[in-house]
Motif scaffolding. Sequence first.
Motif, short mmCIF file in Angstrom:
data_model
loop_
_atom_site.label_atom_id
_atom_site.label_comp_id
_atom_site.label_asym_id
_atom_site.label_seq_id
_atom_site.Cartn_x
_atom_site.Cartn_y
_atom_site.Cartn_z
N GLU A 138 1.27 -1.26 7.44
CA GLU A 138 1.15 -0.52 6.18
C GLU A 138 0.09 -1.11 5.26
OE1 GLU A 138 3.82 -1.79 7.56
OE2 GLU A 138 5.63 -0.59 7.20
N ARG A 146 2.18 -3.44 14.12
CA ARG A 146 3.62 -3.43 13.89
C ARG A 146 3.91 -3.14 12.42
NH1 ARG A 146 7.81 -6.94 16.85
NH2 ARG A 146 8.90 -5.28 15.74
N SER A 147 5.11 -2.60 12.17
CA SER A 147 5.48 -2.20 10.81
C SER A 147 6.32 -3.28 10.13
CB SER A 147 6.29 -0.91 10.86
OG SER A 147 5.52 0.11 11.42
N THR A 148 6.17 -3.36 8.83
CA THR A 148 6.88 -4.35 8.03
C THR A 148 8.39 -4.27 8.25
OG1 THR A 148 5.13 -4.20 6.37
CG2 THR A 148 7.20 -5.21 5.67
N LEU A 149 8.94 -3.05 8.25
CA LEU A 149 10.40 -2.86 8.30
C LEU A 149 11.03 -3.45 9.57
CD1 LEU A 149 12.84 -1.45 6.88
CD2 LEU A 149 12.31 0.57 8.26
N LEU A 151 9.17 -5.68 11.76
CA LEU A 151 8.61 -7.00 12.06
C LEU A 151 9.32 -8.10 11.28
CD1 LEU A 151 6.47 -8.69 13.54
CD2 LEU A 151 4.90 -8.21 11.63
N GLY A 168 2.59 -5.90 3.37
CA GLY A 168 2.28 -4.58 3.92
C GLY A 168 3.21 -3.52 3.38
N GLY A 169 2.73 -2.68 2.48
CA GLY A 169 3.51 -1.54 2.03
C GLY A 169 4.39 -1.80 0.83
N ILE A 170 4.21 -2.93 0.14
CA ILE A 170 5.07 -3.27 -0.98
C ILE A 170 4.26 -3.13 -2.28
CG2 ILE A 170 6.52 -5.06 -2.02
CD1 ILE A 170 6.21 -6.23 1.11
N GLY A 175 10.24 -1.86 -3.08
CA GLY A 175 9.74 -2.47 -1.86
C GLY A 175 10.06 -3.96 -1.80
N VAL A 179 12.40 -5.68 1.18
CA VAL A 179 12.05 -6.74 2.13
C VAL A 179 12.95 -7.96 1.95
CG1 VAL A 179 9.69 -5.92 2.44
CG2 VAL A 179 10.16 -7.72 0.73
N GLU A 284 -0.89 1.77 2.58
CA GLU A 284 -0.20 3.05 2.61
C GLU A 284 0.65 3.29 1.38
OE1 GLU A 284 1.53 3.66 6.79
OE2 GLU A 284 2.75 4.92 5.49
N ALA A 285 0.88 2.23 0.58
CA ALA A 285 1.74 2.38 -0.60
C ALA A 285 1.00 2.91 -1.82
CB ALA A 285 2.42 1.04 -0.93
#
Lengths: 324, 324
Positions: A138, A146-149, A151, A168-170, A175, A179, A284-285
Amino acid sequence: MYGALKELLGIEHPILLAPMGNVSGGALAAAVSHAGGLGLIGAGYGDADWLDREFQKAGEARIGVGFITWALARNASLLDLALAYEPEAVMFSFGDCTPFLPAVRKAGAKIICQVQTLAQARGAAAAGADLIVAQGAEAGGHGGTRSTLTLVPAVVDAVAPTPVVAAGGIADGRGLAAVCMLGASGALIGTRFFASEEALGHANAKRCIVESQGDATVRTRVFDIVRGYPWPVHITGRVPLNRFSEQWHGREDALSADLAHQQIRYREAEAANDTDTTVVFAGEAVDLIDTIEPAAAIVARLASEAYRLMGIPSTSDAKIGSVR
Amino acid sequence: MYGALKELLGIEHPILLAPMGNVSGGALAAAVSHAGGLGLIGAGYGDADWLDREFQKAGEARIGVGFITWALARNASLLDLALAYEPEAVMFSFGDCTPFLPAVRKAGAKIICQVQTLAQARGAAAAGADLIVAQGAEAGGHGGTRSTLTLVPAVVDAVAPTPVVAAGGIADGRGLAAVCMLGASGALIGTRFFASEEALGHANAKRCIVESQGDATVRTRVFDIVRGYPWPVHITGRVPLNRFSEQWHGREDALSADLAHQQIRYREAEAANDTDTTVVFAGEAVDLIDTIEPAAAIVARLASEAYRLMGIPSTSDAKIGSVR
């Protein structure tokens, strides 16, 4: 949960500034640290004068520095330059950091290793990292697949008791709280801080982040090709699509075939701060980012929103509580 | 937070079974519902006899059903078949569901729309969905490119007050708690339930999930090509890499050129339950799955772990509390 970072890095809030090249300079790093997180200057591709200047701009703030490991390997003296400023931590991403770790250890700085796979996380723990950043796809800028959620919890399980930070993505307190539920001790945040007043980078780039849509970002190599940076082929950079990436993404061979001509066009666009052509790295966020703010306001809001969601009294609440 | 699903669907725990084709049959759906979640039978590519049989296997359990929308459009009578069983909810994924919504509404079932982008989420809300599933690319099987961690909060903001459930990458209580922090009302879970005793599918496939690594999954079209399913090109299926996908992923044109021959090989492998060649759809969260369990045990553990992380008293705790 987030006490690990307080203990390891002496910070109040579990928020680290991603060391974004040409974005995370001394002023932004210092602002994040002063607000209770840890700011990391982004050494990028390794301009010694720039790095020296940004460390000086950070003044007396307790900050760290982050290297692109394969770029540092081409100019290892930059590590000595950075260590002379006695950084709190040194972060390594993308490459084999083991040759550099003894010097960091000797200087008394903490070792942070950013990884994109579970296998890399095991390697970083074995190498003696004090903190591992598990970076999902992300993320803005360079990263893996690989995705944060998924990984983060896998890395947490694999490297315990080494603390893990998610990247990534936060971009908001939701977010950050998410995490932490995954077992991370905090978050390393990039794009949200790019859209801050203290970030380096042109106003056009910051405006691009505010206006971009998460549905329209892509991981691509085209900007590394046109800029001539030898990134490993499996590491791509996430960007909001613009005219240049829409033209060339998926047509990398054609871009390489026309490289000299395209590089002239690209440099002209850089001189004009034209973000229709030049790269703006962003994650992506971006849907969650709609204003350019002081970094301190970002740190404070993300921390307090996350604490509220997790039911953790914030420091100020705790102080109020103790006065009553 | 998770009260929205209790109110909307009458369920105790904020856990929905993903309607996995050929995996989520009546027994698994009933088991998830009996355990306090909502089981959804996966109508897949539309075999009426199969669907009828699986509804009967579910007995009196309050369950739902999920369709691949473009496949349903080829055989719309399947919806009538399903509605005759008075399902609690009907879920639509991948395609334009609006022609089917009046019949679902008239039958008194709730409408669940699964989306892969923020733009699709806005469309689903406008179409009158009772519940929107925001599915990230971490998911096993078919899906898009956006990640759960960034898609969910953006969708929550865009479609409020319509409740949102997260899908993709959730396989333990940490993941469930994380998506609740993002603003989701619960999680739709596939791969974790594939590795359950009640799931349909051969033991070899379940063993594949238990043994797979999150670093080695990929989104690919090669299994849809060899099986002859006309999926939209932007929708791929996540799988743990096996010999077939390692051979053909990225070489889709070569596979198409040799299709007749490869289809014979593939059908032979199917008959032999050979998961080195045939597809096992599974998500990136396979690292977190290491046993095949009864579905009720999965529901109970995920719910209690998530409640503990979020500081929410579980139902049983609450009952104990009221007795004291």
